[in-house]
Scaffold this motif. Structure first.
Motif, short mmCIF file in Angstrom:
data_model
loop_
_atom_site.label_atom_id
_atom_site.label_comp_id
_atom_site.label_asym_id
_atom_site.label_seq_id
_atom_site.Cartn_x
_atom_site.Cartn_y
_atom_site.Cartn_z
N THR A 167 0.59 -1.37 0.16
CA THR A 167 0.13 0.06 0.13
C THR A 167 0.83 1.23 -0.02
OG1 THR A 167 -1.80 1.39 1.29
CG2 THR A 167 -0.06 -0.01 2.48
N ASN A 168 0.21 2.58 -0.14
CA ASN A 168 0.89 3.63 -0.21
C ASN A 168 0.57 4.43 1.19
OD1 ASN A 168 2.39 3.44 -2.48
ND2 ASN A 168 0.71 4.14 -3.79
N LYS A 227 -0.81 -2.69 -4.86
CA LYS A 227 0.11 -2.09 -5.85
C LYS A 227 0.62 -3.21 -6.80
CE LYS A 227 2.56 -0.24 -3.03
NZ LYS A 227 3.79 1.00 -2.52
N ASP A 278 4.15 0.25 4.74
CA ASP A 278 4.68 0.26 3.08
C ASP A 278 4.30 1.97 2.65
OD1 ASP A 278 5.52 -0.14 0.67
OD2 ASP A 278 3.79 -1.35 0.05
N ASP A 279 4.83 2.47 1.68
CA ASP A 279 4.77 3.77 0.99
C ASP A 279 5.12 3.37 -0.28
OD1 ASP A 279 7.64 4.01 1.10
OD2 ASP A 279 7.56 4.75 2.58
N SER A 280 5.18 4.81 -0.77
CA SER A 280 5.65 4.73 -2.25
C SER A 280 6.99 3.98 -2.70
CB SER A 280 5.35 6.18 -3.05
OG SER A 280 6.30 7.02 -2.07
N ASN A 281 7.86 3.82 -1.69
CA ASN A 281 8.98 3.22 -2.04
C ASN A 281 8.86 1.50 -2.08
OD1 ASN A 281 10.46 5.56 -2.20
ND2 ASN A 281 10.50 5.62 0.25
N TYR A 282 7.87 1.00 -1.92
CA TYR A 282 7.54 -0.27 -2.16
C TYR A 282 8.43 -1.13 -1.04
CZ TYR A 282 5.43 1.14 -6.28
OH TYR A 282 4.59 1.54 -7.39
N THR A 292 6.49 -6.52 0.05
CA THR A 292 6.12 -7.01 -1.04
C THR A 292 5.62 -8.42 -0.97
OG1 THR A 292 8.17 -7.55 -1.85
CG2 THR A 292 7.35 -5.23 -2.62
#
Length: 318
Positions: free
Chosen positions: A193-194, A211, A302-306, A309
């Motif tokens: 997720t972001n 994502k 989790d953020d936009s840096n993945y 996973t």
């Protein structure tokens, strides 16, 4: 020769005696000569002998003719002797020439005999070498026969291997067709997720990775968070999660159907960013599900840096 000379002397004496009788008498000297002549002829004369009978003269004439004949024969014999001597000289010359030629021929014959001996020796050497060559040839023939047998064996084995290789190639092609045609293309990779931190909760939850990186075959559902096996086979799964809370425990579970197959725990101290990561291969039946669970009381970030996973793919169908 001596007999002819004696006849000639006798003939002359008789001729001389006859000439004296015809002249009219015989003197004392004549008588002496007649006696001497009679002694030479071997006839003893008497003192009253004055004439010679006609028979004696006939014999003397016959003797003269014989002497003349012998003289002619003697001359003919001399001529023949000279001819014979000339012929003998010619024959001796020819004989000498023949002896010279014979000597040359003997020398040549000796040389030929020596050459013949050399040729015989060379012939024996050649026979020996030929026999050796024949033995070598026989050995080479045997080796060639053995090599031909080996080559034939290798050719047979090569044919067998070629047949097996063709069969293997057919099997490989069949497997390729099966892999590329019959095997479904299944692979997924998702980020969580972001939104930042998720949890902690009072109950365990199924994490829904939303994502999408890849989702071949659409086997993973970001709505339910479940991966559903489309075929029976061997599958590979891996995950990574991060928790930013400091001085706390982090935990994550991987489930196969209702069975927990992986438990990952870790403790972070003051700085946080506690990371968990693991992977495994599972044999799944068609319709089996695999999913990630966050236990109660734990959180994940989790953020936009993945940072968190979840990944998986079909290795091969069974």
């Amino acid at each position: 020769m001596r007999r002819a000379a004696a006849f000639l002397v006798l003939l002359l004496c008789l001729y001389w005696t006859r000439a004296q009788g015809e002249s009219g008498g015989v003197t004392g000297n004549d008588i002496t000569k007649t006696e001497v002549q009679s002694e030479i002829l071997g006839v003893k004369a008497t003192s009253d002998q004055t004439n010679i009978t006609p028979d004696i003269w006939a014999e003397l004439k016959e003797l003269r003719d014989m002497a003349i004949e012998h003289s002619v024969e003697l001359r003919n014999s001399k001529s023949k002797m000279e001819k014979l001597e000339q012929e003998n000289t010619a024959i001796q010359a020819r004989l000498t020439a023949s002896e010279s030629k014979n000597a040359v021929l003997v020398a040549r014959m000796n040389a030929n005999e020596i050459e013949m001996v050399k040729l015989k020796i060379e012939n024996e050497v050649l026979k020996t070498r030929m026999k050796t060559s024949e033995n070598v040839m026989e050995e080479l023939k045997r080796e060639n026969t053995d090599l031909q047998s080996i080559v034939t064996t290798f050719e047979d084995k090569s044919k067998v291997l070629e047949t097996r290789m063709n069969a293997s190639e057919n099997e490989v092609e069949e497997l390729k067709r099966h892999i590329h045609t019959d095997r479904p293309k299944v692979a997924f990779s998702f980020g969580l997720t972001n939104a930042g931190r998720i949890g902690p909760f009072n109950t365990a939850i199924t994490l829904k990775f939303s994502k999408v990186f890849t989702n071949f075959g659409q086997a993973y559902s970001p709505i339910t968070g479940l991966f559903t096996a489309p075929v029976r086979g061997a599958y590979y799964f891996s995950f990574t999660t991060v928790d930013t809370r400091g001085n706390t425990y982090s935990a994550i579970h991987l489930y196969h159907n209702d069975k927990r197959v992986l438990d990952n725990y870790n403790h972070s101290y003051q700085h946080g960013y506690n990371r968990l990561s693991n992977s495994l291969i599972l044999q799944l039946e068609k319709g089996d599900v695999v999913y990630m669970v966050l236990p109660e009381g734990y959180s994940v970030y989790d953020d936009s840096n993945y940072r968190s996973t979840f990944n998986g793919f079909l290795i091969f169908p069974l």
